[in-house]
Design a protein around this motif. Sequence first.
Motif, PDB file in Angstrom:
ATOM      1  N   TYR A  67       0.844  -1.202   0.000  1.00 39.72           N
ATOM      2  CA  TYR A  67       0.000   0.000   0.000  1.00 39.72           C
ATOM      3  C   TYR A  67       0.878   1.251   0.000  1.00 39.72           C
ATOM      4  O   TYR A  67       0.714   2.146  -0.834  1.00 39.72           O
ATOM      5  CB  TYR A  67      -0.898  -0.045   1.230  1.00 39.72           C
ATOM      6  CG  TYR A  67      -1.875   1.103   1.403  1.00 39.72           C
ATOM      7  CD1 TYR A  67      -3.241   0.898   1.239  1.00 39.72           C
ATOM      8  CD2 TYR A  67      -1.450   2.370   1.784  1.00 39.72           C
ATOM      9  CE1 TYR A  67      -4.149   1.938   1.422  1.00 39.72           C
ATOM     10  CE2 TYR A  67      -2.346   3.414   1.969  1.00 39.72           C
ATOM     11  CZ  TYR A  67      -3.685   3.189   1.790  1.00 39.72           C
ATOM     12  OH  TYR A  67      -4.575   4.223   1.974  1.00 39.72           O
ATOM     13  N   ARG A  68       1.801   1.311   0.945  1.00 38.91           N
ATOM     14  CA  ARG A  68       2.670   2.488   1.077  1.00 38.91           C
ATOM     15  C   ARG A  68       3.554   2.662  -0.146  1.00 38.91           C
ATOM     16  O   ARG A  68       3.744   3.785  -0.643  1.00 38.91           O
ATOM     17  CB  ARG A  68       3.511   2.354   2.347  1.00 38.91           C
ATOM     18  CG  ARG A  68       4.517   3.486   2.563  1.00 38.91           C
ATOM     19  CD  ARG A  68       5.176   3.358   3.929  1.00 38.91           C
ATOM     20  NE  ARG A  68       6.244   4.335   4.127  1.00 38.91           N
ATOM     21  CZ  ARG A  68       7.516   4.034   4.263  1.00 38.91           C
ATOM     22  NH1 ARG A  68       7.924   2.756   4.218  1.00 38.91           N
ATOM     23  NH2 ARG A  68       8.424   4.978   4.448  1.00 38.91           N
ATOM     24  N   ALA A  69       4.111   1.582  -0.642  1.00 37.85           N
ATOM     25  CA  ALA A  69       5.014   1.662  -1.794  1.00 37.85           C
ATOM     26  C   ALA A  69       4.291   2.228  -3.011  1.00 37.85           C
ATOM     27  O   ALA A  69       4.836   3.058  -3.748  1.00 37.85           O
ATOM     28  CB  ALA A  69       5.589   0.283  -2.112  1.00 37.85           C
ATOM     29  N   TYR A  70       3.048   1.797  -3.220  1.00 37.39           N
ATOM     30  CA  TYR A  70       2.308   2.311  -4.371  1.00 37.39           C
ATOM     31  C   TYR A  70       2.008   3.789  -4.188  1.00 37.39           C
ATOM     32  O   TYR A  70       2.160   4.587  -5.128  1.00 37.39           O
ATOM     33  CB  TYR A  70       0.992   1.547  -4.571  1.00 37.39           C
ATOM     34  CG  TYR A  70       0.267   2.000  -5.817  1.00 37.39           C
ATOM     35  CD1 TYR A  70       0.574   1.442  -7.060  1.00 37.39           C
ATOM     36  CD2 TYR A  70      -0.692   3.018  -5.767  1.00 37.39           C
ATOM     37  CE1 TYR A  70      -0.051   1.887  -8.212  1.00 37.39           C
ATOM     38  CE2 TYR A  70      -1.321   3.468  -6.910  1.00 37.39           C
ATOM     39  CZ  TYR A  70      -1.002   2.893  -8.126  1.00 37.39           C
ATOM     40  OH  TYR A  70      -1.612   3.352  -9.283  1.00 37.39           O
ATOM     41  N   ALA A  71       1.573   4.179  -2.994  1.00 38.19           N
ATOM     42  CA  ALA A  71       1.238   5.583  -2.741  1.00 38.19           C
ATOM     43  C   ALA A  71       2.451   6.491  -2.945  1.00 38.19           C
ATOM     44  O   ALA A  71       2.331   7.588  -3.503  1.00 38.19           O
ATOM     45  CB  ALA A  71       0.697   5.743  -1.324  1.00 38.19           C
ATOM     46  N   LEU A  72       3.628   6.051  -2.506  1.00 39.91           N
ATOM     47  CA  LEU A  72       4.827   6.863  -2.648  1.00 39.91           C
ATOM     48  C   LEU A  72       5.301   6.920  -4.096  1.00 39.91           C
ATOM     49  O   LEU A  72       5.821   7.950  -4.551  1.00 39.91           O
ATOM     50  CB  LEU A  72       5.943   6.319  -1.755  1.00 39.91           C
ATOM     51  CG  LEU A  72       5.688   6.364  -0.244  1.00 39.91           C
ATOM     52  CD1 LEU A  72       6.897   5.818   0.513  1.00 39.91           C
ATOM     53  CD2 LEU A  72       5.361   7.777   0.225  1.00 39.91           C
ATOM     54  N   ALA A  73       5.114   5.842  -4.839  1.00 45.34           N
ATOM     55  CA  ALA A  73       5.550   5.803  -6.228  1.00 45.34           C
ATOM     56  C   ALA A  73       4.581   6.530  -7.155  1.00 45.34           C
ATOM     57  O   ALA A  73       4.990   7.080  -8.182  1.00 45.34           O
ATOM     58  CB  ALA A  73       5.713   4.352  -6.687  1.00 45.34           C
ATOM     59  N   HIS A  74       3.299   6.527  -6.794  1.00 42.79           N
ATOM     60  CA  HIS A  74       2.271   7.128  -7.647  1.00 42.79           C
ATOM     61  C   HIS A  74       1.351   8.034  -6.815  1.00 42.79           C
ATOM     62  O   HIS A  74       0.169   7.738  -6.626  1.00 42.79           O
ATOM     63  CB  HIS A  74       1.445   6.032  -8.321  1.00 42.79           C
ATOM     64  CG  HIS A  74       2.247   5.125  -9.190  1.00 42.79           C
ATOM     65  ND1 HIS A  74       2.747   5.509 -10.426  1.00 42.79           N
ATOM     66  CD2 HIS A  74       2.665   3.846  -9.005  1.00 42.79           C
ATOM     67  CE1 HIS A  74       3.417   4.509 -10.964  1.00 42.79           C
ATOM     68  NE2 HIS A  74       3.389   3.490 -10.124  1.00 42.79           N
ATOM     69  N   PRO A  75       1.887   9.144  -6.326  1.00 43.51           N
ATOM     70  CA  PRO A  75       1.112   9.988  -5.402  1.00 43.51           C
ATOM     71  C   PRO A  75      -0.176  10.552  -5.989  1.00 43.51           C
ATOM     72  O   PRO A  75      -1.189  10.647  -5.288  1.00 43.51           O
ATOM     73  CB  PRO A  75       2.107  11.099  -5.030  1.00 43.51           C
ATOM     74  CG  PRO A  75       3.097  11.119  -6.153  1.00 43.51           C
ATOM     75  CD  PRO A  75       3.235   9.697  -6.581  1.00 43.51           C
ATOM     76  N   GLY A  76      -0.146  10.931  -7.253  1.00 44.64           N
ATOM     77  CA  GLY A  76      -1.346  11.496  -7.867  1.00 44.64           C
ATOM     78  C   GLY A  76      -2.427  10.462  -8.088  1.00 44.64           C
ATOM     79  O   GLY A  76      -3.614  10.719  -7.833  1.00 44.64           O
ATOM     80  N   ARG A  77      -2.030   9.314  -8.569  1.00 51.49           N
ATOM     81  CA  ARG A  77      -3.006   8.228  -8.757  1.00 51.49           C
ATOM     82  C   ARG A  77      -3.578   7.800  -7.407  1.00 51.49           C
ATOM     83  O   ARG A  77      -4.784   7.546  -7.292  1.00 51.49           O
ATOM     84  CB  ARG A  77      -2.342   7.025  -9.438  1.00 51.49           C
ATOM     85  CG  ARG A  77      -1.772   7.331 -10.802  1.00 51.49           C
ATOM     86  CD  ARG A  77      -1.238   6.082 -11.471  1.00 51.49           C
ATOM     87  NE  ARG A  77      -0.273   6.428 -12.508  1.00 51.49           N
ATOM     88  CZ  ARG A  77       0.081   5.639 -13.495  1.00 51.49           C
ATOM     89  NH1 ARG A  77      -0.436   4.436 -13.595  1.00 51.49           N
ATOM     90  NH2 ARG A  77       0.958   6.037 -14.386  1.00 51.49           N
ATOM     91  N   TYR A  78      -2.702   7.689  -6.420  1.00 53.23           N
ATOM     92  CA  TYR A  78      -3.164   7.305  -5.090  1.00 53.23           C
ATOM     93  C   TYR A  78      -4.168   8.315  -4.562  1.00 53.23           C
ATOM     94  O   TYR A  78      -5.210   7.939  -4.012  1.00 53.23           O
ATOM     95  CB  TYR A  78      -1.982   7.194  -4.127  1.00 53.23           C
ATOM     96  CG  TYR A  78      -2.428   7.016  -2.697  1.00 53.23           C
ATOM     97  CD1 TYR A  78      -2.951   5.805  -2.263  1.00 53.23           C
ATOM     98  CD2 TYR A  78      -2.391   8.081  -1.791  1.00 53.23           C
ATOM     99  CE1 TYR A  78      -3.407   5.647  -0.960  1.00 53.23           C
ATOM    100  CE2 TYR A  78      -2.833   7.930  -0.492  1.00 53.23           C
ATOM    101  CZ  TYR A  78      -3.345   6.706  -0.081  1.00 53.23           C
ATOM    102  OH  TYR A  78      -3.819   6.558   1.198  1.00 53.23           O
ATOM    103  N   ALA A  79      -3.871   9.600  -4.720  1.00 52.07           N
ATOM    104  CA  ALA A  79      -4.790  10.638  -4.251  1.00 52.07           C
ATOM    105  C   ALA A  79      -6.153  10.504  -4.924  1.00 52.07           C
ATOM    106  O   ALA A  79      -7.186  10.748  -4.299  1.00 52.07           O
ATOM    107  CB  ALA A  79      -4.196  12.017  -4.509  1.00 52.07           C
TER     108      ALA A  79
END
Length: 211
Positions: free
Chosen positions: A89-101
């Motif tokens: 979860y964290r790795a994806y959010a950090l790698a893709h901040p805009g998509r995660y948002a």
Amino acid sequence: MVRAGLSAAVLLEAASAMADETGIEKVTLSALARRFGVKDASLYSHVRNLRDLRVRVALLASEEMTGRIADAVAGRSGKEALVAFADAYRAYALAHPGRYAATQMRFEPEEVADSAGFRRSVELTYGMLRGYGLREPDLTDAGRLLRSSFHGFVHLELGGGFGHSRAVGESWARALDALHVALENWPSRDGTQDGTQDGTQDGTEDDGENR
């Protein structure tokens, strides 16, 4: 006239990349049209409006993120599953901040009704929590605890909100240790510890939340 090669898939890929570069709030039809050197009107053959475009980015991100989480937790249970889930979860959010948002937007039920990503996210979360012997309504309560903990942490991390010299990764690991202890010692509704339930369900799992 629609520019040759322009399609819904091409626009979605470009909008997703733009979200990570500049933030989902700066993804607009005008900005996307400028990227392709076309008029705004050219995009309406492929997306209905700005909301439609951003929802598509969110659905794509949900599928990507859930796929990574599923791969991470496969064959794991208990604390190993919790840590694998959280780290993915964290790795994806950090790698893709805009998509995660984009995945954190508020959605209308019909916008995500056919989303395999959001649905699978709920299934993965509940499946992991059943490994701790939880059942409804504790499954939902614990799921909300994890979602708020994971999102709160990465939201602060992405915004540079952790100024202490201690490594953020170390704090993340300790937070997961604490969540594991909380899940193992989940209180029952009469105030006693209730971490040895049989994991059967009392009702439906999905209350309509994203995660």
